[in-house]
Structure formats: structure tokens, C-alpha cells
Design a protein around this motif. Structure first.
Motif, PDB file in Angstrom:
ATOM      1  N   GLN A  85      -8.720   6.298   8.986  1.00 24.90           N
ATOM      2  CA  GLN A  85      -7.629   7.276   8.977  1.00 24.90           C
ATOM      3  C   GLN A  85      -8.097   8.598   8.398  1.00 24.90           C
ATOM      4  O   GLN A  85      -7.747   9.677   8.896  1.00 24.90           O
ATOM      5  CB  GLN A  85      -6.442   6.738   8.163  1.00 24.90           C
ATOM      6  N   SER A  86      -8.896   8.520   7.343  1.00 23.17           N
ATOM      7  CA  SER A  86      -9.372   9.731   6.682  1.00 23.17           C
ATOM      8  C   SER A  86     -10.369  10.485   7.547  1.00 23.17           C
ATOM      9  O   SER A  86     -10.332  11.714   7.616  1.00 23.17           O
ATOM     10  CB  SER A  86     -10.006   9.363   5.338  1.00 23.17           C
ATOM     11  N   GLU A 132      -5.040   5.538  13.704  1.00 28.76           N
ATOM     12  CA  GLU A 132      -4.771   4.205  13.190  1.00 28.76           C
ATOM     13  C   GLU A 132      -5.106   3.169  14.239  1.00 28.76           C
ATOM     14  O   GLU A 132      -4.845   3.362  15.436  1.00 28.76           O
ATOM     15  CB  GLU A 132      -3.297   4.063  12.783  1.00 28.76           C
ATOM     16  N   ASN A 134       0.799  -1.216   0.000  1.00 23.64           N
ATOM     17  CA  ASN A 134       0.000   0.000   0.000  1.00 23.64           C
ATOM     18  C   ASN A 134       0.829   1.262   0.000  1.00 23.64           C
ATOM     19  O   ASN A 134       0.365   2.321  -0.404  1.00 23.64           O
ATOM     20  CB  ASN A 134      -0.934   0.000   1.220  1.00 23.64           C
ATOM     21  N   ARG A 191      -7.892  -3.286   4.855  1.00 24.96           N
ATOM     22  CA  ARG A 191      -7.195  -2.112   4.320  1.00 24.96           C
ATOM     23  C   ARG A 191      -8.163  -0.965   4.055  1.00 24.96           C
ATOM     24  O   ARG A 191      -7.895   0.188   4.401  1.00 24.96           O
ATOM     25  CB  ARG A 191      -6.464  -2.465   3.014  1.00 24.96           C
ATOM     26  N   GLU A 246      -8.229   2.722   5.890  1.00 27.66           N
ATOM     27  CA  GLU A 246      -8.091   4.002   5.189  1.00 27.66           C
ATOM     28  C   GLU A 246      -9.288   4.913   5.461  1.00 27.66           C
ATOM     29  O   GLU A 246      -9.127   6.134   5.570  1.00 27.66           O
ATOM     30  CB  GLU A 246      -7.919   3.752   3.689  1.00 27.66           C
ATOM     31  N   VAL A 281     -11.498   6.258  -0.868  1.00 28.70           N
ATOM     32  CA  VAL A 281     -10.625   5.086  -0.884  1.00 28.70           C
ATOM     33  C   VAL A 281     -10.599   4.491  -2.285  1.00 28.70           C
ATOM     34  O   VAL A 281     -11.644   4.243  -2.889  1.00 28.70           O
ATOM     35  CB  VAL A 281     -11.095   4.002   0.110  1.00 28.70           C
TER      36      VAL A 281
END
Length: 354
Positions: free
Chosen positions: A164-165, A170, A68, A157, A161, A147
Motif C-alpha cells: 500500500q505504501s 490493495e 489494524n 498484514r 502495508e 511498517v
């Protein structure tokens, strides 16, 4: 060692012969073709023996193909320059209404799906970017995330993401991640873009969206995809969500921008007939128009070259969509770049280079 090498060379020789069509092997042993095949087989045996002498062995590459942090295919973002987009204002307004007005979400869900379906190169991601970047959208939704999914639907994954956004945090454990995502979106109106989805597995989808049952009504998930099977399982009619090609006028304008740096061919009338032919053969696909426009930009004074591209036999191939345009771009490469292209094609998809 010698016995193993001989056995291995015979095995490789048999594999090579299996690759050769029977129409090319049904001939007399006296023909020159048979001599050439024997010569190739001998060379293969020599290579196998040399490999054994050097102590070389074939090993499976343990490095991940999808990384990634280093995989360029993951580097897709929502950033867009609206001034560079041609002919999508009407479509943007139509999809904007689906985002901002009450949607057709199932009664047991607080979010609804807003699909953008279309063939490769038609501009699905571009439209999604325009929507995501719109000021009305920014004001309407409390939390947003973009994403890039692609052909590997990795729920962990993707969830990571999204979190996180939205939360700028995390979480390494999947269960804790889904719990944190559930709590973070609670009673908030969210907009999530899942770009370039290929998976048709409903179970994967269900796992991904499970935390969103706590979000506020009116939340939206934009999907861009070429495949409609998942949408059918979600009880959406893909035909109502299709993004079509550009009109002839818009396609010609986009082609002019990338081929000449202007909005039309008024100052290059000698090129216009060939440009119209190219645009028609591209079928209004923006990606094909941009690729050929960039190809011809360095040759805007070479009318014969434009004529050659417009009349190329490649357009008559059965393969449709964007492939003929990309094939023309390939044929225009220099000999050295073609060699490099062929070399790179030997590596598997998503191969990670050192």
C-alpha cells in the motif's frame, strides 16, 4: 440448576483457596483469619448463585484483540520533528553511511539489513525516523515504506502495508500480494523500515522478504528491535548495531527541554543538583527523561518535590531501565486516575474497546 450452582460455587471456592499461599492457610480454625476466609467464600457462593438466577454466563469474547484500524499501538508513523531530538546527530551520521554506501549484504541478496538494536526507551524508533526523513535518503531510494510490526509478526498484514505504501494499491490474496510486490520492486532501489520487531522466527522473516529478490542492489531494510536472536540467524553481529543511551550532557539538555522548556538549568540553579541526580538514575534513556520531565514541568517552582523525586526509594528497586521512572510517574497520579489505571490494567493486551 441448584445442584449445578452448588457444584460451580465449590469449584470457584477451591480455585480461590489455591491462589492463597500455604503460609497463610496453616493456622488454627479458631483464628479470625479463617473466619474472614469463610466469609469471603460465602460471598463468592452468593455471587455464583445470583449469577445463575439472573441467567448470566461467561462467554469468550469473539472480537479480535488486534484490529489494524482501531488499535492505537498500530498508529506509529515515520513523521518526526528533527528540532526536538537531542544528542543523536553522530549516531544518525553513522547509520546514514550504512544506508547510502555499499553494505555487507550476502552475495545472494540484493538488499542488506541495517539493524538498530537497543533496550526499550533508548530511542531506536526516533533514530529510524531521522534516517527515513533525511533528504539524502529520500533522493537515494526510489521506493520507501514504513511498517510498525510490534509483537505480532503477521506477514500478510506487513506485506499489505508495504505494498500500500509503495504502490498505493490493495490486494486481498496473499499469493497475489507477494507477486504484485515482487513485480513492483523489480529493479528498483528500496528502503523498508520494520519498526519494533519482536519475532525470532526465521521462517516468518523468510516469507516476508521473499518478494524482494527482484529489487535493485543497494536496497536496505532497517530493523528496530530489542531482541537479537533473529539478527544472529541472519548472520549479523548485534553488538555492532547497538544504540546506546544519551551522554550526561545531552540527557540533561533533553530533561531540561521537557521539564522547563529550555535547553539547560542555568536559570534554575536550585533545581540543577536534583535534575542531575534524576538524569543519572534514568541512565540516559530518552523515554524515561521525557516522562519525568513532563511530570515535573508543572512543579518547576517546587524544589522539595524535585528533591523527593531524586531521592525516591523507587530508584533502589532491582528493576532497571525505564521502569523506575514510569513508576514514579504512576505514583504522582491522583487517586482517581490511579483507580482508572488499575481498572484498565484488567483488560488483556491489545483489547479492542467498543
Amino acid at each position: 440448576m441448584q445442584h449445578e450452582s452448588t457444584h460451580e460455587s465449590e469449584s470457584i471456592s477451591n480455585k480461590v483457596r489455591k491462589l492463597i499461599p500455604t503460609c497463610c492457610t496453616n493456622f488454627s480454625r479458631n483464628t479470625s483469619m479463617h473466619d474472614k476466609l469463610d466469609s469471603i467464600t460465602a460471598k463468592l457462593k452468593d455471587l455464583v448463585e445470583e449469577k445463575a438466577a439472573l441467567g448470566l454466563s461467561v462467554t469468550e469474547d469473539s472480537r479480535p484483540r488486534n484490529n489494524n484500524n482501531n488499535n492505537n499501538r498500530r498508529f506509529q508513523s515515520s513523521v518526526v520533528d528533527p528540532s526536538s531530538i537531542v544528542g543523536r546527530q553522530a549516531q544518525k551520521e553513522a547509520w546514514l553511511q550504512q544506508l547510502l554506501l555499499l553494505g555487507d549484504a550476502p552475495c545472494d541478496q540484493k538488499f542488506s539489513i541495517v539493524p538498530i538494536v537497543g533496550m526499550g526507551g533508548v530511542g531506536k524508533t526516533t533514530l529510524a525516523r531521522l534516517l527515513y526523513d533525511d533528504q539524502q535518503v529520500k533522493d537515494h531510494f526510489e521506493l520507501k515504506a514504513w511498517v510498525y510490526v510490534s509483537d505480532e509478526f503477521d506477514s500478510f498484514r506487513i506485506s499489505k502495508e508495504i505494498f500500500q505504501s509503495m504502490a498505493n494499491k490493495e490486494v486481498s490474496d496473499f499469493n497475489r500480494l507477494q507477486e504484485a510486490l515482487r513485480d513492483h520492486v523489480r529493479d528498483k532501489k528500496i528502503l523498508l523500515v520494520l519498526d519494533d520487531i519482536w519475532s525470532e522466527n526465521y521462517a516468518d522473516w523468510e516469507t516476508l522478504v521473499r518478494p524482494f529478490y527482484t529489487c535493485a542492489p543497494g536496497s536496505r531494510i532497517i530493523l528496530t528491535t530489542r531482541k537479537d536472536q533473529l539478527l544472529k540467524q541472519l548472520v549479523y553481529n548485534p553488538q555492532n548495531k547497538q544504540l546506546h543511551s544519551l551522554s550526561d550532557d545531552d540527557a540533561l539538555s533533553l530533561f531540561a527541554r521537557h521539564a522547563l522548556g529550555v535547553n539547560n538549568f542555568d536559570s534554575h540553579l536550585s533545581l540543577k543538583p536534583y535534575a542531575e541526580g534524576i538524569v543519572k538514575k534514568c541512565g540516559g534513556l530518552p523515554l524515561a527523561l521525557i516522562a519525568l520531565g513532563r511530570l515535573l514541568r508543572a512543579k518547576k517552582d517546587e524544589v522539595d518535590h524535585w528533591k523527593e523525586v531524586s531521592n525516591s526509594e523507587i530508584w533502589r528497586l532491582k528493576e532497571g531501565g525505564i521502569l523506575p521512572a514510569l513508576r514514579l510517574s504512576y505514583h504522582d497520579l491522583s487517586a482517581t486516575l490511579k483507580q482508572l489505571f488499575a481498572y484498565c490494567s484488567l483488560f488483556p493486551k491489545d483489547f479492542l474497546f467498543d
